[in-house]
Design an enzyme around this catalytic site. Sequence first.
Site, PDB file in Angstrom:
ATOM      1  N   ASP A  65      37.645  43.342  43.098  1.00 29.15           N
ATOM      2  CA  ASP A  65      38.799  43.941  43.758  1.00 29.15           C
ATOM      3  C   ASP A  65      40.057  43.105  43.514  1.00 29.15           C
ATOM      4  OD1 ASP A  65      40.158  45.684  45.785  1.00 29.15           O
ATOM      5  OD2 ASP A  65      40.222  43.817  46.912  1.00 29.15           O
ATOM      6  N   GLU A 133      33.788  47.766  41.061  1.00 26.61           N
ATOM      7  CA  GLU A 133      34.427  46.496  41.417  1.00 26.61           C
ATOM      8  C   GLU A 133      33.514  45.316  41.088  1.00 26.61           C
ATOM      9  OE1 GLU A 133      37.343  47.595  45.171  1.00 26.61           O
ATOM     10  OE2 GLU A 133      35.212  47.296  45.551  1.00 26.61           O
TER      11      GLU A 133
END
Length: 246
Positions: A65, A133
């Site tokens: 992220d 992610e």
Amino acid sequence: MKNIRNILNSRFKRNGNFFMQLHKILGFKPKNLKYFKKAFTHRSMNIKDSKGNAVNYERLEFLGDAMLSAVIASHLYLEVPSGDEGYLTKMRSKVVSREHLNELGKELKLIDLVESKIPPGQFGDNIHGNLFEALVGAIFLDRGYKHCEKFIYNRIITPHVDIERLEGKVISYKSLLIEWCQKEKKTFNYNVYDDTGIDEVKHFSVKLSIDDKVVAKARATSKKKAEEKASKRAFFVFQNKISKML
């Protein structure tokens, strides 16, 4: 001895298949498979390392992220020199929205690589974005920033980041509707209640009122989804007025 050989051959075959699938997704050869194995290990496997730390993709999600945000932020900063902080933040949020990341994870069929004790059909949509992610986090650990940046450009920025299109993209209809109501000094209310239908999975229904008038109704498997669905329907009722804010 034969049993040991069979086990080793089986493990080699699994790793070989995993390596080939990864190579196809990444566009380059991974150096250390352990990072990518972790990126596709679900917590339900309940695996721990020698120090007792959990081995699953959740920490890699955090890292991925951060990498996505950094690369996307850098691209937008250079691409839109006239954009202020608020504009750039909003645009980055649209690129890395949960909905978009879920779409990317599905496109790459990342769910097919997951090691889990939970049947794939029981996962929610967000696992697709979570895996994407985690994959980005694994790339960073395995090959460094440049490879990570290249992957993000190849899979997100080049095919999906169109500034003009993104400017009109809505991330959350609920947030947009509330912002419009507050700006126009309108009252709004989401009346959410349990739905007693015959579905096996529990549902929630919502009535959205603006200025004490019901403008939209919706039903979904969570309160959040029901509110978002009702907000989207209300958006199209007031689209001409709300669109002026976009």
